[in-house]
Design a protein around this motif. Structure first.
Motif, PDB file in Angstrom:
ATOM      1  N   ARG A 197       0.865  -1.049   0.246  1.00  0.00           N
ATOM      2  CA  ARG A 197      -0.004  -0.070   0.213  1.00  0.00           C
ATOM      3  C   ARG A 197       0.866   1.188   0.135  1.00  0.00           C
ATOM      4  O   ARG A 197       0.522   2.453  -0.760  1.00  0.00           O
ATOM      5  CB  ARG A 197      -0.729   0.060   1.133  1.00  0.00           C
ATOM      6  CG  ARG A 197      -2.241  -1.223   1.088  1.00  0.00           C
ATOM      7  CD  ARG A 197      -3.057  -1.051   2.237  1.00  0.00           C
ATOM      8  NE  ARG A 197      -3.961  -1.855   2.119  1.00  0.00           N
ATOM      9  CZ  ARG A 197      -5.035  -2.321   2.942  1.00  0.00           C
ATOM     10  NH1 ARG A 197      -5.014  -1.968   4.095  1.00  0.00           N
ATOM     11  NH2 ARG A 197      -6.114  -3.078   2.774  1.00  0.00           N
ATOM     12  N   ARG A 231       0.474   4.198  -2.578  1.00  0.00           N
ATOM     13  CA  ARG A 231       0.351   5.737  -2.483  1.00  0.00           C
ATOM     14  C   ARG A 231       1.316   6.416  -3.156  1.00  0.00           C
ATOM     15  O   ARG A 231       1.173   7.522  -3.707  1.00  0.00           O
ATOM     16  CB  ARG A 231       0.481   5.879  -0.946  1.00  0.00           C
ATOM     17  CG  ARG A 231       0.282   7.403  -0.664  1.00  0.00           C
ATOM     18  CD  ARG A 231       0.235   7.391   1.281  1.00  0.00           C
ATOM     19  NE  ARG A 231       0.668   8.764   1.583  1.00  0.00           N
ATOM     20  CZ  ARG A 231       0.601   9.077   2.816  1.00  0.00           C
ATOM     21  NH1 ARG A 231       0.054   8.154   4.024  1.00  0.00           N
ATOM     22  NH2 ARG A 231       0.790  10.426   3.229  1.00  0.00           N
ATOM     23  N   SER A 283      -5.314   7.504  -8.125  1.00  0.00           N
ATOM     24  CA  SER A 283      -6.632   6.947  -7.258  1.00  0.00           C
ATOM     25  C   SER A 283      -7.066   5.694  -7.931  1.00  0.00           C
ATOM     26  O   SER A 283      -7.990   5.032  -6.913  1.00  0.00           O
ATOM     27  CB  SER A 283      -7.634   8.028  -7.433  1.00  0.00           C
ATOM     28  OG  SER A 283      -7.959   8.251  -8.878  1.00  0.00           O
ATOM     29  N   GLU A 333     -10.598  -1.848  -3.182  1.00  0.00           N
ATOM     30  CA  GLU A 333     -10.135  -0.468  -2.645  1.00  0.00           C
ATOM     31  C   GLU A 333      -9.264  -0.653  -1.329  1.00  0.00           C
ATOM     32  O   GLU A 333      -9.407  -1.467  -0.644  1.00  0.00           O
ATOM     33  CB  GLU A 333     -11.241   0.373  -2.224  1.00  0.00           C
ATOM     34  CG  GLU A 333     -11.046   1.947  -1.833  1.00  0.00           C
ATOM     35  CD  GLU A 333     -12.202   2.414  -1.603  1.00  0.00           C
ATOM     36  OE1 GLU A 333     -12.610   3.134  -2.372  1.00  0.00           O
ATOM     37  OE2 GLU A 333     -12.795   2.283  -0.413  1.00  0.00           O
ATOM     38  N   HIS A 334      -8.223   0.046  -1.456  1.00  0.00           N
ATOM     39  CA  HIS A 334      -7.099   0.106  -0.347  1.00  0.00           C
ATOM     40  C   HIS A 334      -6.962   1.629   0.150  1.00  0.00           C
ATOM     41  O   HIS A 334      -6.648   2.366  -0.577  1.00  0.00           O
ATOM     42  CB  HIS A 334      -5.599  -0.459  -1.031  1.00  0.00           C
ATOM     43  CG  HIS A 334      -5.434  -1.554  -1.478  1.00  0.00           C
ATOM     44  ND1 HIS A 334      -5.148  -2.503  -0.807  1.00  0.00           N
ATOM     45  CD2 HIS A 334      -5.627  -2.063  -2.577  1.00  0.00           C
ATOM     46  CE1 HIS A 334      -5.334  -3.742  -1.362  1.00  0.00           C
ATOM     47  NE2 HIS A 334      -5.504  -3.505  -2.582  1.00  0.00           N
ATOM     48  N   ASP A 335      -7.068   1.424   1.669  1.00  0.00           N
ATOM     49  CA  ASP A 335      -6.730   2.877   2.315  1.00  0.00           C
ATOM     50  C   ASP A 335      -5.370   2.885   2.427  1.00  0.00           C
ATOM     51  O   ASP A 335      -4.633   2.054   3.244  1.00  0.00           O
ATOM     52  CB  ASP A 335      -7.306   2.567   3.676  1.00  0.00           C
ATOM     53  CG  ASP A 335      -7.406   4.007   4.464  1.00  0.00           C
ATOM     54  OD1 ASP A 335      -6.348   4.666   4.152  1.00  0.00           O
ATOM     55  OD2 ASP A 335      -8.006   4.128   5.679  1.00  0.00           O
ATOM     56  N   GLY A 360      -5.549  10.125   4.376  1.00  0.00           N
ATOM     57  CA  GLY A 360      -6.818  10.576   3.718  1.00  0.00           C
ATOM     58  C   GLY A 360      -6.957  10.053   2.351  1.00  0.00           C
ATOM     59  O   GLY A 360      -7.890  10.520   1.693  1.00  0.00           O
ATOM     60  N   LYS A 361      -6.093   9.192   1.809  1.00  0.00           N
ATOM     61  CA  LYS A 361      -6.233   8.820   0.295  1.00  0.00           C
ATOM     62  C   LYS A 361      -6.517   7.061   0.169  1.00  0.00           C
ATOM     63  O   LYS A 361      -6.274   6.357   1.173  1.00  0.00           O
ATOM     64  CB  LYS A 361      -4.643   8.886  -0.237  1.00  0.00           C
ATOM     65  CG  LYS A 361      -4.326  10.324  -0.361  1.00  0.00           C
ATOM     66  CD  LYS A 361      -2.958  10.555  -0.828  1.00  0.00           C
ATOM     67  CE  LYS A 361      -2.490  11.823  -0.993  1.00  0.00           C
ATOM     68  NZ  LYS A 361      -2.199  12.751   0.337  1.00  0.00           N
ATOM     69  N   LYS A 362      -7.104   7.064  -0.689  1.00  0.00           N
ATOM     70  CA  LYS A 362      -7.715   5.496  -1.104  1.00  0.00           C
ATOM     71  C   LYS A 362      -7.277   5.322  -2.609  1.00  0.00           C
ATOM     72  O   LYS A 362      -7.335   6.008  -3.459  1.00  0.00           O
ATOM     73  CB  LYS A 362      -9.161   5.353  -0.954  1.00  0.00           C
ATOM     74  CG  LYS A 362      -9.232   5.488   0.689  1.00  0.00           C
ATOM     75  CD  LYS A 362     -10.897   4.933   0.830  1.00  0.00           C
ATOM     76  CE  LYS A 362     -11.066   5.123   2.154  1.00  0.00           C
ATOM     77  NZ  LYS A 362     -12.185   4.366   2.803  1.00  0.00           N
ATOM     78  N   SER A 416      -8.144   2.567  -5.724  1.00  0.00           N
ATOM     79  CA  SER A 416      -8.818   1.101  -6.231  1.00  0.00           C
ATOM     80  C   SER A 416      -8.341   0.368  -7.291  1.00  0.00           C
ATOM     81  O   SER A 416      -7.614   1.104  -8.161  1.00  0.00           O
ATOM     82  CB  SER A 416     -10.167   1.967  -6.713  1.00  0.00           C
ATOM     83  OG  SER A 416     -10.891   0.878  -7.291  1.00  0.00           O
TER      84      SER A 416
END
Length: 349
Positions: free
Chosen positions: A96, A100, A105, A133-135, A139-141, A143
């Motif tokens: 993840r 990021r 997105s 979907e990945h956190d 504050g970002k995700k 897909s």
């Protein structure tokens, strides 16, 4: 609409990933495969947030990852050197963190890698858990629409063929791709681009084994525990002696020990290869290529050993190429079929 394809290779030593493509260039970046847990996603020390790291939520914890994670966290090496690594929260945090860092997105196709020995048994599970979907913290995700898992050295073969303009030739040839990593020594025999499963495998005899063996010898020599594996690694790569107790420490006398580990790994591999004379390409890649080069050349004295510029990124660049081909063919065709079905349904209505 162009499909967004990206690739990640979470190794035991480094997490490598593709940040973008331009013409024939595949841009890559990496950070250490270290993930440190935190209960609240805040730096451990005041002012620690100046380091280039990210806090990634996984389950009920946050994991600090990134290029400067060694500066930001404690001295414990939080690695997960076991076969269930891909199911660990640390693995998810590293992956993840790479997502990021890509600044996308949505990723239409994510290509990830597995050691050869784990490929058949872990492929479906890894593809399933990475899709969705990945956190990614802050504050970002992100897909991920679809995931494709491939055997790690397969990426190197794809990149070598592309980089040297040998796609047509490789398709008719038998190749051996050797990929020494931090934890595993992987090899893959391929007929064209297809894996020859019964001759491909991995053994847990990588760079980390060399570093730990040398650290144990240094400990005996200096009479106090020595655990700075990074210093040994840098010394082996550069030829510059590590500084211990303010003095350069000569590692040269310990090199035969390092070579014994590399020879064990290569010897294990040779037992699996049925007809070495039929190999038309032997390609050495991976972050540990420099350390295993001598043992590989000794094992195959009548072959030319092929190497790649920036071998640490060979796998992930090949993943990206494979993903782009897959997107142009399979995914594009799927989208066209869906669009045709929607048009037909609209006409019928």
């Amino acid at each position: 609409m162009n499909l967004i394809v990206r690739a990640v290779d979470v190794g035991s030593g480094n997490t490598k990933f593709v940040t973008g493509t331009a013409d024939s260039e595949i841009r890559c970046a990496s950070f250490p495969s270290l993930a440190y847990p935190s209960s609240n996603g805040q730096p451990l020390w005041p002012g620690g947030d100046g380091a280039k790291t990210m806090f990634i939520p996984v389950g009920s914890l946050f994991y600090e990852v990134g290029p400067e994670v060694r500066l930001a966290a404690d001295t414990f090496r939080a690695t997960q050197l076991h076969d269930d690594y891909i199911e660990s929260p640390e693995y998810m945090a590293l992956l993840r963190g790479a997502l990021r860092s890509m600044r996308q997105s949505q990723i239409d196709l994510l290509v990830v890698g597995l050691p050869v020995a784990l490929f058949a048994v872990k492929k479906a599970a890894l593809e399933r858990v990475m899709t969705g979907e990945h956190d990614v913290g802050g504050g970002k995700k992100v897909s991920v629409v679809r995931t494709l898992a491939v055997a790690q050295p397969q990426g190197a073969l794809a990149f070598y063929a592309h980089a040297h303009g040998k796609l047509a030739e490789i398709a008719k040839e038998r190749s051996l791709i050797i990929d020494p990593g931090a934890r595993t020594f992987d090899w893959l025999v391929a007929q064209g681009m297809r894996l020859v499963q019964k001759q491909s495998h991995s053994v847990n005899r990588g760079v980390a084994d060399v570093l730990k063996l040398l650290a144990a010898e240094i400990t005996k020599d200096i009479g106090t525990p020595f655990r700075d594996l990074d210093a040994i690694d840098m010394a082996l790569r550069t030829g510059k002696a590590p500084v211990i107790f303010q003095k350069p420490y000569d590692l040269k006398r310990l090199l035969p020990l390092a070579e014994s580990v590399t020879e064990q790994a290569v010897s294990s591999m040779k037992e699996w290869i049925e007809s070495p004379h039929s190999l038309q390409n032997i390609i050495l890649v991976g972050g540990g290529a420099f350390l295993f080069r001598k043992a590989v050349k000794s094992a195959f004295p009548r072959h030319r050993i092929l190497e790649i510029k920036e071998p640490v990124f060979a796998n992930v660049r090949g993943f990206q190429l494979a993903g782009m081909t897959y997107a142009r063919t399979v995914l594009a065709a799927d989208r066209e079929r869906s669009a045709t079905a929607e048009r037909a349904a609209g006409d019928a209505a």
